[in-house]
Design a protein around this motif. Structure first.
Motif: not given
Length: 245
Positions: A169-197
């Protein structure tokens, strides 16, 4: 071929789960979308068809996100088809859970290749190619903060994603490009549900103040904000988890 006024997004891991929901949401918001997928062409084609049936624009592109030549070709396709790229959403990732003492190092290497190198490769292409006013949106996980047992290796790979995000985000700031991350919590997707009872899933849902798991739509809503109007949000890791702590 559309005009350069068309906003264009690439969504890695866009054929299923949060990635697909994000691709459909961005298409509904007016983006032309390139759906990257790892190997399941049928799922990717179904995602493209759903977007087109809803009146949106989408194409699919296969690529291993850790392969710089393949990822470059995805960006080439976006530019050739729609005239450029404005947003890169890197939702592709893999997760293998085990206590550190038991984790197979081959599994660790696979996660590192997809989650760390893949993020670096996708972000590198995005940094080179995004038009001014663009956005890079990576995916971390709330587990980096929750520090749950068995998530040692997965959380470590996502900690690397967070470091990469905030520095880029700091490296690209002067080019008007934002850089962020989203960090989901437990979410009902196949990736999360796999292997859980059912008992474990219910227990994790009950830990949330909202009393439920997240949905892919909950996450896609935040991604859409960062891809669109959220221009003053930059260099952040946003815990999208309903308040779980």
């Amino acid at each position: 071929m559309t005009s350069t006024e068309q906003r264009v997004a690439i969504v890695t891991g866009g054929s299923r789960g949060i990635g697909r929901e994000t691709a459909e949401r961005l298409a509904a918001d007016g983006f032309a979308v390139v759906i990257n997928y790892a190997g399941n062409k049928a799922e990717a084609d179904a995602a493209v068809e759903a977007i087109q049936k809803a009146g949106g624009q989408a194409v699919a592109a296969q690529a291993d996100v850790a392969d710089e030549t393949a990822v470059s070709a995805v960006f080439d396709l976006a530019e050739q088809t729609y005239g450029g790229v404005d947003v890169a959403v890197h939702a592709a990732g893999i997760m293998t859970l085990a206590p550190l003492v038991d984790l197979d190092l081959d599994d660790f290497d696979r996660m590192s290749r997809t989650n760390i190198r893949g993020t670096f490769v996708v972000d590198q292409q995005a940094a080179r190619r995004l038009r001014p006013g663009g956005a890079i949106i990576n995916f971390s996980t709330t587990v980096v903060g929750l520090k749950l047992p068995t998530y040692t290796a997965y959380a470590a790979t996502k900690g690397a994603v967070e470091a990469l995000t905030t520095i880029l985000a700091k490296e690209l700031g002067t080019r008007d490009i934002t850089v962020n991350a989203v960090a989901p919590g437990p979410t009902a997707t196949a990736l999360f549900l796999d292997g859980k009872d059912d008992e474990l899933i219910a227990r994790m849902a009950a830990q949330n103040p909202r009393g439920r798991l997240g949905t892919p739509a909950d996450i896609a809503e935040v991604v859409a904000f960062l891809a669109g109007p959220g221009r003053w949000v930059n260099g952040q890791v946003i815990r999208v988890n309903g308040g779980i702590a």
